[in-house]
Scaffold this motif. Sequence first.
Motif, PDB file in Angstrom:
ATOM      1  N   GLN A 169      24.485   5.605  19.709  1.00  0.00           N
ATOM      2  CA  GLN A 169      25.504   5.421  20.748  1.00  0.00           C
ATOM      3  C   GLN A 169      24.955   4.597  21.899  1.00  0.00           C
ATOM      4  O   GLN A 169      25.610   3.663  22.396  1.00  0.00           O
ATOM      5  N   LYS A 170      23.752   4.923  22.333  1.00  0.00           N
ATOM      6  CA  LYS A 170      23.124   4.194  23.448  1.00  0.00           C
ATOM      7  C   LYS A 170      22.827   2.749  23.060  1.00  0.00           C
ATOM      8  O   LYS A 170      23.045   1.820  23.850  1.00  0.00           O
ATOM      9  N   LYS A 222      31.681 -10.445  19.181  1.00  0.00           N
ATOM     10  CA  LYS A 222      31.667  -9.117  19.794  1.00  0.00           C
ATOM     11  C   LYS A 222      33.010  -8.399  19.626  1.00  0.00           C
ATOM     12  O   LYS A 222      33.248  -7.357  20.230  1.00  0.00           O
ATOM     13  N   ARG A 243      31.321  -2.456  20.581  1.00  0.00           N
ATOM     14  CA  ARG A 243      32.288  -1.361  20.514  1.00  0.00           C
ATOM     15  C   ARG A 243      32.000  -0.518  19.280  1.00  0.00           C
ATOM     16  O   ARG A 243      31.951  -1.037  18.159  1.00  0.00           O
ATOM     17  N   ALA A 244      31.823   0.781  19.480  1.00  0.00           N
ATOM     18  CA  ALA A 244      31.405   1.622  18.358  1.00  0.00           C
ATOM     19  C   ALA A 244      31.838   3.070  18.542  1.00  0.00           C
ATOM     20  O   ALA A 244      31.965   3.563  19.663  1.00  0.00           O
ATOM     21  N   ASN A 245      32.052   3.717  17.399  1.00  0.00           N
ATOM     22  CA  ASN A 245      32.274   5.154  17.351  1.00  0.00           C
ATOM     23  C   ASN A 245      31.230   5.715  16.403  1.00  0.00           C
ATOM     24  O   ASN A 245      31.274   5.471  15.192  1.00  0.00           O
ATOM     25  N   THR A 262      32.638   1.786  13.143  1.00  0.00           N
ATOM     26  CA  THR A 262      32.568   3.242  12.997  1.00  0.00           C
ATOM     27  C   THR A 262      31.332   3.527  12.168  1.00  0.00           C
ATOM     28  O   THR A 262      31.224   3.073  11.021  1.00  0.00           O
ATOM     29  N   TYR A 273      24.319   0.824  20.812  1.00  0.00           N
ATOM     30  CA  TYR A 273      25.560   0.031  20.776  1.00  0.00           C
ATOM     31  C   TYR A 273      26.079  -0.230  22.199  1.00  0.00           C
ATOM     32  O   TYR A 273      26.487  -1.345  22.525  1.00  0.00           O
ATOM     33  N   ALA A 274      26.070   0.804  23.029  1.00  0.00           N
ATOM     34  CA  ALA A 274      26.591   0.650  24.390  1.00  0.00           C
ATOM     35  C   ALA A 274      25.771  -0.352  25.198  1.00  0.00           C
ATOM     36  O   ALA A 274      26.323  -1.193  25.926  1.00  0.00           O
ATOM     37  N   ASP A 275      24.429  -0.272  25.086  1.00  0.00           N
ATOM     38  CA  ASP A 275      23.558  -1.179  25.835  1.00  0.00           C
ATOM     39  C   ASP A 275      23.784  -2.638  25.455  1.00  0.00           C
ATOM     40  O   ASP A 275      23.541  -3.545  26.260  1.00  0.00           O
ATOM     41  N   ASN A 276      24.239  -2.863  24.216  1.00  0.00           N
ATOM     42  CA  ASN A 276      24.442  -4.229  23.745  1.00  0.00           C
ATOM     43  C   ASN A 276      25.918  -4.617  23.708  1.00  0.00           C
ATOM     44  O   ASN A 276      26.296  -5.608  23.078  1.00  0.00           O
ATOM     45  N   LYS A 277      26.742  -3.795  24.400  1.00  0.00           N
ATOM     46  CA  LYS A 277      28.176  -4.080  24.542  1.00  0.00           C
ATOM     47  C   LYS A 277      28.885  -4.266  23.196  1.00  0.00           C
ATOM     48  O   LYS A 277      29.735  -5.143  23.027  1.00  0.00           O
TER      49      LYS A 277
END
Length: 358
Positions: free
Chosen positions: A236-237, A219, A245-247, A224, A239-243
């Motif tokens: 975005q959602k 992780k 790190r992303a842009n 990017t 990546y965020a839901d699965n912790k």
Amino acid sequence: MELNILGVEQMKIWIATGGTGGHVFPALSVATELIARGHRVIISADGRVKKMVRDGAPKKAKVTSVWASGVGAKSRIKQIIALSKIAVSAAWLTVRFTFLRPERVVAFGGYASVPVVFAAHLWKIPTYLHEQNAAIGRANKFTMRWVKTLMTSFPSVDGIPSNTSAKVVYTGLPVRQEFLAAAGTPISGASKLLVTGGSLGAQVLDDVVPAALIQMKNKKIFVTHQTRPENVAKLQKLYADNKIRANVLSFIHDMASTIIDADLVIGRSGASTVVELETIGRGAILVPLNINPDQAANANSFARLGGGFAVPQEKFTSKWLAATLSELFDNPSRLEKMAKKSLVPNNAVKIICDEVTK
């Protein structure tokens, strides 16, 4: 020809470009260098890129229009219209060269180059044709019968007619100055991944890359991810839901800096993309557009350097990608070796201009 202020013979050189930005930028780079050497330059472009050419052309260059479009349409009527445009432009240029005859013609491929090359052939003007890809395109293959020299972006190019009388010279592909300035920049080792599908994004990358990263235990990777605008919020959602790190963004304004910041790149394999990776020196996983044999040839050329993987779209699965990324990011020395092997010195502008003016 006259002597210019540098004390060398001043040539009138016609540069033909059109179709896409991938054809335009190399043409503008060469035009800028030729003018700096004291030569007179005229640039012709079709309607699709004329504004791009006018905005980017050096001040002393003259810009003119050529009426042309691709003939790859399935509709027979559209094909006839496209061929008619090229024929009319060829006739007009043949007449124009009667009064404004260049000493050299340099064509950067695509259908907008065909009428210029044909007119130059009728007037026996030495003509130089540049092929972007590692497989020769239809327009260039057609016009090769009329050119003196074929200049290539890659050391080996598939599809060059065996009976051609043209000299083949490996020159490389001109890239923007910011890529040249970054040549050989080492990777950071910060576990950074860049995913780019080009200006329109690539749905297969949006589907496979997040799924692979979710499967991985590592992780620490920061991704990017450039995608089409309508997919930004969804990714975005995810990546965020699965912790993870992303842009996620729809456009990358400074691609050179973004590649420098990455340890590994996943993307398509257009000629410009591949040569930019080679200029900076970055390992990559390249997934050619599955309907484009040019991209497959480009990706294979890159893979032969040892700089990464050329993966057909049907084999680009989340399972394969998760295993490959785990192996690479768990062994940073492997990423360093790939970056070093991918590095290819880029002196394309100088080589092209020397070839044209010698």
